[in-house]
Design a protein around this motif. Structure first.
Motif, short mmCIF file in Angstrom:
data_model
loop_
_atom_site.label_atom_id
_atom_site.label_comp_id
_atom_site.label_asym_id
_atom_site.label_seq_id
_atom_site.Cartn_x
_atom_site.Cartn_y
_atom_site.Cartn_z
N SER A 98 48.48 42.88 41.17
CA SER A 98 48.64 43.06 42.62
C SER A 98 49.34 44.38 42.90
O SER A 98 50.13 44.87 42.10
N SER A 99 49.05 44.92 44.06
CA SER A 99 49.68 46.18 44.45
C SER A 99 51.19 46.00 44.60
O SER A 99 51.97 46.92 44.33
N GLU A 100 51.62 44.80 44.98
CA GLU A 100 53.07 44.54 45.09
C GLU A 100 53.73 44.62 43.71
O GLU A 100 54.78 45.23 43.55
N HIS A 101 53.11 44.00 42.72
CA HIS A 101 53.66 44.07 41.36
C HIS A 101 53.68 45.51 40.87
O HIS A 101 54.68 45.98 40.32
N GLU A 102 52.58 46.21 41.05
CA GLU A 102 52.49 47.59 40.57
C GLU A 102 53.45 48.52 41.32
O GLU A 102 53.88 49.52 40.78
#
Length: 142
Positions: free
Chosen positions: A56-60
């Protein structure tokens, strides 16, 4: 030869490799059987060699990423690549032209850990020099 229909299917699989054949068929406007046979054909031809996880973009967004330009002594390039392959923080290694031999994309959960990865790369036998740039943001990624 890869057709436009193959490329459209590949683009959808890049978005979500876990999409059902029914979903893919609906988005492509073809039958499920057509999608499945096209996937099978692409796998048999070696066009599709596997499936992967997309984070996910949040994790990255919590990861620190950098491009590391590497110059390796000519006879040591294969050894440097083997060393890079063992580092879990290394996402990809590209052979390039110019003043450097390769560009390495790395990621770490913090600046401190990124610093450690950069030190490990620089310490590999055969690495002559490195130059790194931290990625501030990604504007386009396909």
């Amino acid at each position: 030869m890869t057709t436009k229909a193959d490329m459209a299917l590949i683009a959808l699989l890049r978005e979500n490799a876990r999409a059902s054949t029914a979903t893919l068929a609906r988005r492509l406007g073809v039958s499920r059987t057509t999608v499945q046979s096209r996937i099978d054909r692409l796998e048999k031809r070696g066009v599709i060699t596997g499936y992967t996880v997309k984070l996910s973009s949040e994790h990255e967004s919590h990861l620190v990423r950098a491009h590391v330009l590497v110059t390796a002594l000519p006879k040591f390039s294969p050894k440097v690549e083997i060393g890079l392959k063992t580092m879990l923080s290394v996402r990809s290694v590209h052979s390039i032209s110019g003043n450097f031999d390769m560009i390495v994309i790395v990621e770490a959960p913090s600046i401190g850990e990124l610093d450690s990865v950069l030190d490990q790369i620089g310490a590999l036998e055969g690495v002559e020099r490195t130059m790194s740039s931290i990625i501030l943001s990604t504007r386009i990624e396909r």
